[in-house]
Design an enzyme around this catalytic site. Sequence first.
Site, mmCIF file in Angstrom:
data_model
loop_
_atom_site.group_PDB
_atom_site.id
_atom_site.type_symbol
_atom_site.label_atom_id
_atom_site.label_comp_id
_atom_site.label_asym_id
_atom_site.label_seq_id
_atom_site.Cartn_x
_atom_site.Cartn_y
_atom_site.Cartn_z
ATOM 1 N N CYS A 135 1.196 2.372 14.246
ATOM 2 C CA CYS A 135 0.180 1.412 13.830
ATOM 3 C C CYS A 135 0.760 0.281 12.979
ATOM 4 C CB CYS A 135 -0.959 2.106 13.098
ATOM 5 S SG CYS A 135 -0.556 2.574 11.410
ATOM 6 N N CYS A 154 -4.269 6.186 10.829
ATOM 7 C CA CYS A 154 -3.401 5.598 11.843
ATOM 8 C C CYS A 154 -4.199 5.261 13.112
ATOM 9 C CB CYS A 154 -2.282 6.587 12.167
ATOM 10 S SG CYS A 154 -0.920 5.871 13.090
ATOM 11 N N GLY A 191 -8.637 19.715 -15.679
ATOM 12 C CA GLY A 191 -7.260 20.192 -15.619
ATOM 13 C C GLY A 191 -7.086 21.626 -16.067
ATOM 14 N N CYS A 234 5.040 2.267 9.986
ATOM 15 C CA CYS A 234 4.624 3.291 10.943
ATOM 16 C C CYS A 234 4.928 2.814 12.368
ATOM 17 C CB CYS A 234 3.138 3.565 10.782
ATOM 18 S SG CYS A 234 2.450 4.609 12.074
ATOM 19 N N CYS A 276 2.477 7.513 10.392
ATOM 20 C CA CYS A 276 1.573 7.860 9.296
ATOM 21 C C CYS A 276 1.253 9.350 9.364
ATOM 22 C CB CYS A 276 0.251 7.115 9.431
ATOM 23 S SG CYS A 276 0.371 5.351 9.170
#
Lengths: 258, 293
Positions: B244, B272, B32, B241, B266
């Site tokens: 899909c 997808c 970080g 979606c 998606c």
Amino acid sequence: MSDTPLLKVNAVSKFYGSRIGCQNVSFELWPGEVLAIVGESGSGKTTLLNCLATRLAPSAGSVEYRMREGQFRDLYRLSEAERRLLMRTDWGFVHQNPADGLRMTVSAGANVGERLMAVGDRHYGRIRSTATDWLGRVEIAADRIDDEPRAFSGGMRQRLQIARNLVTNPRLIFMDEPTGGLDVSVQARLLDLLRGLVSDLGLAAIVVTHDLAVARLLSHRMMVMKDGHIVETGLTDRVLDDPQAPYTQLLVSSILQV
Amino acid sequence: MTELATYNFAYLDEQTKRMIRRAILKAIAIPGYQVPFASREMPMPYGWGTGGVQVTAAVIGPDDRLKVIDQGADDTTNAVSIRAFFQKTANVRVTTSTTEATIIQTRHRIPETPLTAGQILVYQVPIPEPLRFLEPRETETRKMHALEEYGLMHVKLYEDIARHGHIATTYAYPVKVEGRYVMDPSPTPKFDNPKMHRSPALQLFGAGREKRIYAVPPYTEVVSLDFEDHPFEIQSFSEPCALCGARGTYLDEVILDDKGGSMFVCSDTDFCEDRQAHGHCGHLSANPAEAAE
């Protein structure tokens, strides 16, 4: 008032090259005591205040502060982390220009709540109710809590700055010309408010001002500075009613009579 | 490939790669923490992923298989160009499949398919400093990171709740890494934040213009900041979606006509398409006859 001082200042000097900022200043401040530092501009008042508040490192001397745990610590031997923690919990600093002490682009509520979040409060509802409470105490209407300080008048900004500083229940407040630039009626209300807060909370305060009337209203004790030196010190009423040093006499006699 | 063939491999010279690798190693050692590095001029404008490209060039080898996504899609300009760039300069194999890739360079998304150990996810980062919009001074923000003074980050979340009634930050949502540094996860939607937590893949972040590299090593704790009474939550979508039929994925709204018609699909195109290939379909899926046209 307790019998041990809160702050012990020992021969503090600050030089800017060969020029004197302030020289050989020593005094003690007790809990709940309000000390005014007065003098004309350029006399070293603000330099001294910044040295005491660790915003400026002095060239010589030491400042000791009694921490909440009771032991004295030399402020210039604190680590940066300890110093910054002290500044945002046990101390407050009220700037002459509120824009220096506030975050102008976040709401009033967040300005007051920032110190709480900085010391680890992570409960929104609690932070907000504390902020609302403090806005009330400095006479800012509760429906202004989500407004930015940019939308506030000068007097309101100054009161907001005071609330922001007091929210963590500090024991010592530094004020640099807290009423500078405000008109007299607003000044009077602010002074009233400060007097009330200082006596209710038992705050100790060091107030720098060039306005002797402010010093008389707010402070118990005062120090008069000239050219970086302290020329006179004593109880406020005594110094103003019976000035001893020639410079203090000049200063007191220069007050405009209306 | 011979040793000579891998010398000055992948666009950058060896000295530059060495410098970037040192920054990456330091970044991995301090999760970080933003490590400064001497960002090079790249043959693309700042803001197009110069940081990500440099990180990828520093970690890629001849045996790697590269995938590049932009907003989740493999077929957008930025993704296509960067993929072609590495094909040309490093001659590495490329793929659009998340599971086959060893290195995935990404802008704005983390793939829906969970990443596995050994994979590297390289993020393109525009502004690495999470405190930047609250505190403009770099000297001050560095001090705040050093002293772990992160109260200001919550001021931003407080403002959100005060203004909108909930935390309205939806992307670049600040996280705390391994209980120490607050980090900007780059402008990924906060939907993807939980995927960073204890991910088995190595996550590297490159900011070319700002000259910073930071990292989240595998299996590192990544916690999104929040309030006790306003806990962190991810976006949810009311419909699946349209192509899909997947639920629980991040969806993009696609405008269909000029009469206000739209569909949600998606944003991860690989995910997808893979689902459609396996026979899943949504309410707007093309049937095989139409697809042949």
